[in-house]
Design a protein around this motif. Structure first.
Motif, PDB file in Angstrom:
ATOM      1  N   ALA A 196       0.833  -1.196   0.000  1.00 54.46           N
ATOM      2  CA  ALA A 196       0.000   0.000   0.000  1.00 54.46           C
ATOM      3  C   ALA A 196       0.866   1.244   0.000  1.00 54.46           C
ATOM      4  O   ALA A 196       2.013   1.224   0.458  1.00 54.46           O
ATOM      5  N   VAL A 197       0.304   2.345  -0.516  1.00 52.02           N
ATOM      6  CA  VAL A 197       0.979   3.641  -0.550  1.00 52.02           C
ATOM      7  C   VAL A 197       0.013   4.686  -0.002  1.00 52.02           C
ATOM      8  O   VAL A 197      -1.193   4.450   0.069  1.00 52.02           O
ATOM      9  N   PRO A 198       0.524   5.869   0.391  1.00 55.30           N
ATOM     10  CA  PRO A 198      -0.381   6.907   0.914  1.00 55.30           C
ATOM     11  C   PRO A 198      -1.287   7.451  -0.179  1.00 55.30           C
ATOM     12  O   PRO A 198      -0.939   7.436  -1.365  1.00 55.30           O
ATOM     13  N   VAL A 199      -2.434   7.943   0.244  1.00 50.20           N
ATOM     14  CA  VAL A 199      -3.332   8.647  -0.663  1.00 50.20           C
ATOM     15  C   VAL A 199      -2.996  10.125  -0.601  1.00 50.20           C
ATOM     16  O   VAL A 199      -2.917  10.701   0.486  1.00 50.20           O
ATOM     17  N   ALA A 200      -2.795  10.727  -1.750  1.00 46.43           N
ATOM     18  CA  ALA A 200      -2.564  12.171  -1.797  1.00 46.43           C
ATOM     19  C   ALA A 200      -3.907  12.864  -1.755  1.00 46.43           C
ATOM     20  O   ALA A 200      -4.644  12.894  -2.739  1.00 46.43           O
ATOM     21  N   ALA A 201      -4.269  13.398  -0.592  1.00 40.83           N
ATOM     22  CA  ALA A 201      -5.593  13.985  -0.411  1.00 40.83           C
ATOM     23  C   ALA A 201      -5.697  15.328  -1.122  1.00 40.83           C
ATOM     24  O   ALA A 201      -4.785  16.151  -1.069  1.00 40.83           O
ATOM     25  N   ALA A 202      -6.842  15.562  -1.754  1.00 37.59           N
ATOM     26  CA  ALA A 202      -7.112  16.856  -2.357  1.00 37.59           C
ATOM     27  C   ALA A 202      -7.424  17.870  -1.264  1.00 37.59           C
ATOM     28  O   ALA A 202      -7.817  17.507  -0.157  1.00 37.59           O
ATOM     29  N   THR A 203      -7.285  19.145  -1.584  1.00 43.07           N
ATOM     30  CA  THR A 203      -7.548  20.180  -0.584  1.00 43.07           C
ATOM     31  C   THR A 203      -9.018  20.223  -0.193  1.00 43.07           C
ATOM     32  O   THR A 203      -9.366  20.821   0.821  1.00 43.07           O
ATOM     33  N   THR A 204      -9.903  19.611  -1.004  1.00 38.99           N
ATOM     34  CA  THR A 204     -11.329  19.611  -0.691  1.00 38.99           C
ATOM     35  C   THR A 204     -11.773  18.318  -0.027  1.00 38.99           C
ATOM     36  O   THR A 204     -12.943  18.178   0.328  1.00 38.99           O
ATOM     37  N   HIS A 205     -10.877  17.352   0.160  1.00 34.22           N
ATOM     38  CA  HIS A 205     -11.264  16.071   0.757  1.00 34.22           C
ATOM     39  C   HIS A 205     -11.413  16.208   2.262  1.00 34.22           C
ATOM     40  O   HIS A 205     -10.522  16.699   2.956  1.00 34.22           O
ATOM     41  N   GLU A 206     -12.577  15.802   2.784  1.00 34.47           N
ATOM     42  CA  GLU A 206     -12.844  15.881   4.216  1.00 34.47           C
ATOM     43  C   GLU A 206     -13.158  14.491   4.750  1.00 34.47           C
ATOM     44  O   GLU A 206     -14.263  13.986   4.565  1.00 34.47           O
ATOM     45  N   THR A 248       0.050  20.543   6.013  1.00 34.50           N
ATOM     46  CA  THR A 248      -1.172  20.236   5.265  1.00 34.50           C
ATOM     47  C   THR A 248      -1.985  21.514   5.100  1.00 34.50           C
ATOM     48  O   THR A 248      -2.120  22.302   6.035  1.00 34.50           O
ATOM     49  N   VAL A 249      -2.525  21.715   3.899  1.00 30.91           N
ATOM     50  CA  VAL A 249      -3.307  22.918   3.614  1.00 30.91           C
ATOM     51  C   VAL A 249      -4.654  22.510   3.035  1.00 30.91           C
ATOM     52  O   VAL A 249      -4.725  21.828   2.016  1.00 30.91           O
ATOM     53  N   GLY A 250      -5.741  22.899   3.704  1.00 32.15           N
ATOM     54  CA  GLY A 250      -7.082  22.660   3.190  1.00 32.15           C
ATOM     55  C   GLY A 250      -7.515  23.767   2.254  1.00 32.15           C
ATOM     56  O   GLY A 250      -6.801  24.750   2.031  1.00 32.15           O
ATOM     57  N   LEU A 251      -8.720  23.646   1.741  1.00 32.54           N
ATOM     58  CA  LEU A 251      -9.220  24.595   0.751  1.00 32.54           C
ATOM     59  C   LEU A 251      -9.318  26.017   1.292  1.00 32.54           C
ATOM     60  O   LEU A 251      -9.015  26.982   0.597  1.00 32.54           O
ATOM     61  N   SER A 252      -9.732  26.149   2.556  1.00 33.31           N
ATOM     62  CA  SER A 252     -10.002  27.479   3.092  1.00 33.31           C
ATOM     63  C   SER A 252      -9.265  27.713   4.406  1.00 33.31           C
ATOM     64  O   SER A 252      -9.400  26.929   5.348  1.00 33.31           O
ATOM     65  N   SER A 253      -8.520  28.809   4.477  1.00 33.08           N
ATOM     66  CA  SER A 253      -7.889  29.215   5.733  1.00 33.08           C
ATOM     67  C   SER A 253      -8.901  29.988   6.573  1.00 33.08           C
ATOM     68  O   SER A 253      -9.700  30.763   6.047  1.00 33.08           O
ATOM     69  N   PHE A 254      -8.850  29.789   7.915  1.00 28.43           N
ATOM     70  CA  PHE A 254      -9.787  30.516   8.767  1.00 28.43           C
ATOM     71  C   PHE A 254      -9.089  31.314   9.859  1.00 28.43           C
ATOM     72  O   PHE A 254      -9.729  32.101  10.554  1.00 28.43           O
ATOM     73  N   ALA A 274      -0.325  29.377   5.281  1.00 28.12           N
ATOM     74  CA  ALA A 274      -1.786  29.256   5.204  1.00 28.12           C
ATOM     75  C   ALA A 274      -2.444  29.334   6.570  1.00 28.12           C
ATOM     76  O   ALA A 274      -3.661  29.499   6.662  1.00 28.12           O
ATOM     77  N   GLY A 275      -1.680  29.202   7.645  1.00 32.68           N
ATOM     78  CA  GLY A 275      -2.269  29.219   8.974  1.00 32.68           C
ATOM     79  C   GLY A 275      -3.104  27.976   9.228  1.00 32.68           C
ATOM     80  O   GLY A 275      -2.695  26.859   8.894  1.00 32.68           O
ATOM     81  N   LEU A 276      -4.296  28.169   9.793  1.00 34.50           N
ATOM     82  CA  LEU A 276      -5.206  27.059  10.085  1.00 34.50           C
ATOM     83  C   LEU A 276      -6.192  26.916   8.935  1.00 34.50           C
ATOM     84  O   LEU A 276      -6.775  27.911   8.489  1.00 34.50           O
ATOM     85  N   SER A 277      -6.394  25.692   8.472  1.00 34.05           N
ATOM     86  CA  SER A 277      -7.255  25.516   7.308  1.00 34.05           C
ATOM     87  C   SER A 277      -8.105  24.261   7.409  1.00 34.05           C
ATOM     88  O   SER A 277      -7.828  23.347   8.178  1.00 34.05           O
ATOM     89  N   THR A 278      -9.159  24.239   6.579  1.00 33.88           N
ATOM     90  CA  THR A 278     -10.105  23.129   6.519  1.00 33.88           C
ATOM     91  C   THR A 278     -10.572  22.969   5.079  1.00 33.88           C
ATOM     92  O   THR A 278     -10.592  23.956   4.321  1.00 33.88           O
ATOM     93  N   PRO A 279     -10.977  21.764   4.655  1.00 38.05           N
ATOM     94  CA  PRO A 279     -11.497  21.596   3.304  1.00 38.05           C
ATOM     95  C   PRO A 279     -12.951  22.030   3.162  1.00 38.05           C
ATOM     96  O   PRO A 279     -13.482  22.091   2.056  1.00 38.05           O
ATOM     97  N   ASN A 280     -13.621  22.358   4.283  1.00 39.99           N
ATOM     98  CA  ASN A 280     -15.046  22.672   4.268  1.00 39.99           C
ATOM     99  C   ASN A 280     -15.247  24.180   4.401  1.00 39.99           C
ATOM    100  O   ASN A 280     -14.911  24.776   5.425  1.00 39.99           O
ATOM    101  N   LEU A 281     -15.816  24.812   3.366  1.00 41.85           N
ATOM    102  CA  LEU A 281     -15.960  26.266   3.353  1.00 41.85           C
ATOM    103  C   LEU A 281     -16.870  26.768   4.472  1.00 41.85           C
ATOM    104  O   LEU A 281     -16.571  27.776   5.123  1.00 41.85           O
ATOM    105  N   ALA A 282     -17.972  26.084   4.708  1.00 46.89           N
ATOM    106  CA  ALA A 282     -18.895  26.505   5.764  1.00 46.89           C
ATOM    107  C   ALA A 282     -18.255  26.349   7.138  1.00 46.89           C
ATOM    108  O   ALA A 282     -18.431  27.198   8.025  1.00 46.89           O
ATOM    109  N   GLU A 283     -17.490  25.274   7.326  1.00 47.27           N
ATOM    110  CA  GLU A 283     -16.808  25.076   8.601  1.00 47.27           C
ATOM    111  C   GLU A 283     -15.764  26.167   8.824  1.00 47.27           C
ATOM    112  O   GLU A 283     -15.575  26.636   9.959  1.00 47.27           O
ATOM    113  N   ALA A 284     -15.093  26.581   7.760  1.00 44.87           N
ATOM    114  CA  ALA A 284     -14.106  27.656   7.882  1.00 44.87           C
ATOM    115  C   ALA A 284     -14.760  28.928   8.406  1.00 44.87           C
ATOM    116  O   ALA A 284     -14.223  29.601   9.293  1.00 44.87           O
ATOM    117  N   GLU A 285     -15.936  29.267   7.893  1.00 34.96           N
ATOM    118  CA  GLU A 285     -16.621  30.477   8.338  1.00 34.96           C
ATOM    119  C   GLU A 285     -17.051  30.360   9.802  1.00 34.96           C
ATOM    120  O   GLU A 285     -16.888  31.296  10.590  1.00 34.96           O
TER     121      GLU A 285
END
Length: 286
Positions: free
Chosen positions: A62-72, A233-239, A199-210
């Protein structure tokens, strides 16, 4: 990797995942030798990790999965990761909570571990948007009085915001945001999907970021709970920027260079296990 033959499946899979991430991939025959389990057991473990979306099975391993910035990832998938580090971080963070304080506990599995440490702390007011955190306090109260559920003297007052439920079992959106905007907290404890210098603190979920932005604004002090795997690690949205954080509670796996980068931006870095347990006191402010 441990040679303990009696590892629980959850612990064994956490060790396998750590090895996959550390080395960039593993082979089945290597894991059978290191864990002293059968080929079939290792393949079942890899199947389970692949279903959680954290590894990709390849021929022979097995190998690691490269997660997308939008994967939650969901709550259950994240619960199996870095178990020991999360418990250590939770214990260190619990010592930052003065009795009788008003705290906010945001979503995430590490914050949930903290909640389990706080169920016996007297006279807390806890505001949370995490269904799991609220359930932890409710379960503790129910265990003490299974038939009548009275509020025992000094028990925590728990306020669960409304909102739309995410894969991480947090409540976000306008309803949650409105509730949080009207409140003020002594300390916010918050988990992150990712943390980095830029990027500071980030999450892939836009609503959660807000929703997280409102939490940060409402708190007198902000404490981030994040194990070393979240660094870089950097998610889609920094909060929030690192400059908005008062302390990061992490584990010993965080590289020294990362610790320097973080402290240069302002936050204190508390490494779980390296603090003096004998002198820690819940009544001491962070």
């Amino acid at each position: 990797m441990s040679d303990n033959q009696n590892l629980l499946a959850e612990q064994r899979r956490a060790l396998i995942l750590d090895e996959v991430r550390r080395r960039g991939g593993v082979r089945v025959n290597e894991l059978t030798r290191r864990l002293h389990v059968s080929d079939m057991t290792v393949r079942r473990d890899l199947d389970a990790l692949a279903r959680q979306g954290v590894v990709e099975k390849v021929h022979g391993g097995a190998v690691p999965v490269a997660a997308a910035t939008t994967h939650e990832p969901g709550f259950e998938a994240k619960s199996a990761l870095e178990l020991g580090a999360k418990q250590d971080i939770a214990r260190a963070a619990a010592r930052m909570v003065p009795r009788g304080s008003a705290i906010a506990l945001a979503g995430g599995t590490t914050v949930y571990a903290l909640a389990q440490q706080l169920v016996e702390v007297a006279e807390l007011t806890v505001v949370t948007n995490s269904v799991r955190v609220a359930e932890a306090f409710h379960a503790a109260r129910r265990a003490l009085a299974p038939s009548v559920h009275p509020a025992r003297p000094g028990a925590a007052t728990v306020v669960l915001t409304g909102g739309v439920r995410t894969p991480s079992d947090t409540l976000v959106g306008p309803v949650a945001d409105a509730a949080i905007r009207s409140l003020h907290f002594d300390v916010l404890f918050i988990g992150v999907h990712g943390i980095s210098a830029d990027a500071g603190l980030s999450t892939p979920n836009l609503a959660e970021a807000e929703t997280n932005r409102h939490f940060v604004r409402a708190a007198r002090r902000v404490v981030v709970l994040a194990d070393h795997t979240k660094w870089g690690t950097v998610g889609l949205s920094s909060f929030a920027a690192l400059e908005e954080v008062d302390a990061l509670v992490t584990d010993a796996g965080l590289p020294s260079a990362a610790r320097t980068q973080i402290t240069e931006r302002g936050p204190a870095v508390v490494v779980a296990g390296e603090e003096d347990d004998g002198e820690a006191d819940r009544d001491t402010d962070i």
